[in-house]
Structure formats: structure tokens, C-alpha cells
Scaffold this motif. Structure first.
Motif, PDB file in Angstrom:
ATOM      1  N   LEU A  11       2.925  10.662 -14.436  1.00 13.22           N
ATOM      2  CA  LEU A  11       3.118   9.764 -15.570  1.00 13.22           C
ATOM      3  C   LEU A  11       2.289   8.523 -15.293  1.00 13.22           C
ATOM      4  N   ARG A  12       1.629   8.018 -16.326  1.00 12.91           N
ATOM      5  CA  ARG A  12       0.898   6.767 -16.165  1.00 12.91           C
ATOM      6  C   ARG A  12       1.324   5.795 -17.257  1.00 12.91           C
ATOM      7  N   ASP A  13       1.597   4.582 -16.849  1.00 10.37           N
ATOM      8  CA  ASP A  13       1.907   3.494 -17.767  1.00 10.37           C
ATOM      9  C   ASP A  13       0.701   2.567 -17.736  1.00 10.37           C
ATOM     10  N   HIS A  14      -0.146   2.690 -18.753  1.00  8.56           N
ATOM     11  CA  HIS A  14      -1.388   1.925 -18.775  1.00  8.56           C
ATOM     12  C   HIS A  14      -1.149   0.445 -19.059  1.00  8.56           C
ATOM     13  N   ASP A  15      -0.041   0.118 -19.701  1.00  5.75           N
ATOM     14  CA  ASP A  15       0.278  -1.287 -19.962  1.00  5.75           C
ATOM     15  C   ASP A  15       0.553  -2.041 -18.664  1.00  5.75           C
ATOM     16  N   ASN A  16       1.296  -1.401 -17.765  1.00  2.75           N
ATOM     17  CA  ASN A  16       1.699  -2.044 -16.508  1.00  2.75           C
ATOM     18  C   ASN A  16       0.870  -1.612 -15.308  1.00  2.75           C
ATOM     19  N   ARG A  17      -0.087  -0.704 -15.544  1.00  2.00           N
ATOM     20  CA  ARG A  17      -0.935  -0.180 -14.473  1.00  2.00           C
ATOM     21  C   ARG A  17      -0.096   0.406 -13.336  1.00  2.00           C
ATOM     22  N   THR A  18       0.882   1.242 -13.736  1.00  2.00           N
ATOM     23  CA  THR A  18       1.733   1.925 -12.773  1.00  2.00           C
ATOM     24  C   THR A  18       1.703   3.424 -13.053  1.00  2.00           C
ATOM     25  N   PHE A  19       2.153   4.194 -12.065  1.00  2.00           N
ATOM     26  CA  PHE A  19       2.231   5.640 -12.236  1.00  2.00           C
ATOM     27  C   PHE A  19       3.359   6.183 -11.372  1.00  2.00           C
ATOM     28  N   ALA A  20       3.751   7.413 -11.673  1.00  2.02           N
ATOM     29  CA  ALA A  20       4.760   8.117 -10.893  1.00  2.02           C
ATOM     30  C   ALA A  20       4.389   9.587 -10.849  1.00  2.02           C
ATOM     31  N   VAL A  21       4.816  10.254  -9.795  1.00  2.99           N
ATOM     32  CA  VAL A  21       4.598  11.685  -9.670  1.00  2.99           C
ATOM     33  C   VAL A  21       5.956  12.353  -9.560  1.00  2.99           C
ATOM     34  N   VAL A  22       6.138  13.419 -10.310  1.00  4.22           N
ATOM     35  CA  VAL A  22       7.398  14.159 -10.339  1.00  4.22           C
ATOM     36  C   VAL A  22       7.097  15.601  -9.943  1.00  4.22           C
ATOM     37  N   GLY A  23       7.978  16.179  -9.162  1.00  6.52           N
ATOM     38  CA  GLY A  23       7.801  17.590  -8.863  1.00  6.52           C
ATOM     39  C   GLY A  23       8.169  17.937  -7.444  1.00  6.52           C
ATOM     40  N   PRO A  24       8.120  19.198  -7.174  1.00  4.86           N
ATOM     41  CA  PRO A  24       7.628  20.260  -8.032  1.00  4.86           C
ATOM     42  C   PRO A  24       8.595  20.599  -9.174  1.00  4.86           C
ATOM     43  N   LEU A  25       8.009  21.027 -10.292  1.00  4.75           N
ATOM     44  CA  LEU A  25       8.735  21.387 -11.506  1.00  4.75           C
ATOM     45  C   LEU A  25       8.288  22.770 -11.978  1.00  4.75           C
ATOM     46  N   THR A  26       9.062  23.347 -12.861  1.00  9.79           N
ATOM     47  CA  THR A  26       8.610  24.547 -13.567  1.00  9.79           C
ATOM     48  C   THR A  26       8.669  24.338 -15.073  1.00  9.79           C
ATOM     49  N   GLY A  64      -2.163   9.762  -4.096  1.00 11.45           N
ATOM     50  CA  GLY A  64      -3.349   9.202  -3.463  1.00 11.45           C
ATOM     51  C   GLY A  64      -4.561   9.271  -4.375  1.00 11.45           C
ATOM     52  N   LYS A  65      -4.701  10.377  -5.074  1.00 10.34           N
ATOM     53  CA  LYS A  65      -5.824  10.550  -6.008  1.00 10.34           C
ATOM     54  C   LYS A  65      -5.748   9.528  -7.142  1.00 10.34           C
ATOM     55  N   ILE A  66      -4.572   9.346  -7.704  1.00 10.75           N
ATOM     56  CA  ILE A  66      -4.421   8.391  -8.811  1.00 10.75           C
ATOM     57  C   ILE A  66      -4.619   6.962  -8.319  1.00 10.75           C
ATOM     58  N   GLU A  67      -4.071   6.638  -7.148  1.00 12.78           N
ATOM     59  CA  GLU A  67      -4.261   5.292  -6.595  1.00 12.78           C
ATOM     60  C   GLU A  67      -5.746   4.988  -6.404  1.00 12.78           C
ATOM     61  N   ARG A  68      -6.497   5.950  -5.897  1.00 16.05           N
ATOM     62  CA  ARG A  68      -7.940   5.742  -5.677  1.00 16.05           C
ATOM     63  C   ARG A  68      -8.702   5.646  -6.987  1.00 16.05           C
ATOM     64  N   GLU A  69      -8.413   6.540  -7.928  1.00 12.69           N
ATOM     65  CA  GLU A  69      -9.198   6.596  -9.160  1.00 12.69           C
ATOM     66  C   GLU A  69      -8.864   5.487 -10.151  1.00 12.69           C
ATOM     67  N   PHE A  70      -7.590   5.144 -10.268  1.00 14.84           N
ATOM     68  CA  PHE A  70      -7.178   4.193 -11.299  1.00 14.84           C
ATOM     69  C   PHE A  70      -6.758   2.836 -10.761  1.00 14.84           C
ATOM     70  N   ARG A  71      -6.476   2.780  -9.462  1.00 11.27           N
ATOM     71  CA  ARG A  71      -5.976   1.544  -8.840  1.00 11.27           C
ATOM     72  C   ARG A  71      -4.647   1.113  -9.470  1.00 11.27           C
ATOM     73  N   TYR A  72      -3.823   2.102  -9.792  1.00 13.30           N
ATOM     74  CA  TYR A  72      -2.483   1.844 -10.316  1.00 13.30           C
ATOM     75  C   TYR A  72      -1.501   1.841  -9.156  1.00 13.30           C
ATOM     76  N   ARG A  73      -0.353   1.196  -9.375  1.00 13.09           N
ATOM     77  CA  ARG A  73       0.698   1.097  -8.355  1.00 13.09           C
ATOM     78  C   ARG A  73       1.743   2.181  -8.605  1.00 13.09           C
ATOM     79  N   ARG A  74       2.163   2.845  -7.534  1.00 14.15           N
ATOM     80  CA  ARG A  74       3.146   3.921  -7.653  1.00 14.15           C
ATOM     81  C   ARG A  74       4.558   3.341  -7.773  1.00 14.15           C
TER      82      ARG A  74
END
Length: 86
Positions: A11-26, A64-74
Motif C-alpha cells: 500500500l502506498r499513501d502518496h499524500d504522506n509519502r508512506t507505505f506498508a507491506v502486507v502478506g503473505p496473502l491469498t 527495501g525496494k519501495i524505500e529505495r525507489e520512492f523514498r517513502y517511510r514504512r
């Protein structure tokens, strides 16, 4: 990748420059509904399933990939969207 193979979702919140990762999911449906509800409220939120070709992506590797590419905070997923139980 088979339909019922586990995957992670980010999930990415572009307003706050944050993201989260969920999973594993089906099943990602409830997360997409939550992101849509956030967008309907005027927020710039997106979510997407992620699984690399090896099928070995972990939440930390994706983060790690999202932090590097977007510079968003987890952050925790529920700080971006409110997910309803099934």
C-alpha cells in the motif's frame, strides 16, 4: 504463479509519502476495497499485489525496494487504510 499462491501486497499513501507491506496473502480484495474507500475520500492511496518471478519475495525485501525507489517511510498497514474483516 497459480491463483492461490501466496503473495505480498503493498500500500502506498502518496499524500504522506508512506507505505506498508502486507502478506503473505491469498486474497487481496479487502485491501483493494479499503484503498478504493480512501481514494473516494480524496486520498492518494494505491495498492498492488507483488510477487517476483522466483516467488520468494518477503515483506522486508519488498519494503527495501519501495524505500529505495520512492523514498517513502514504512508504517503499519492500518495507518494507511482501514480494512474491514471479510
Amino acid at each position: 504463479m497459480k491463483a492461490d499462491d501466496p503473495f505480498c501486497l503493498y500500500l502506498r499513501d502518496h499524500d504522506n509519502r508512506t507505505f506498508a507491506v502486507v502478506g503473505p496473502l491469498t486474497d487481496e480484495a479487502r485491501w483493494h476495497r479499503a484503498a478504493e474507500k480512501a481514494r473516494d475520500a480524496g486520498r492518494k492511496v494505491d495498492c498492488s499485489a507483488y510477487k517476483d518471478e522466483t516467488g520468494r519475495s518477503t515483506p522486508d525485501a519488498i519494503a527495501g525496494k519501495i524505500e529505495r525507489e520512492f523514498r517513502y517511510r514504512r508504517v503499519e498497514p492500518h495507518s494507511i487504510v482501514e480494512v474491514q474483516d471479510r
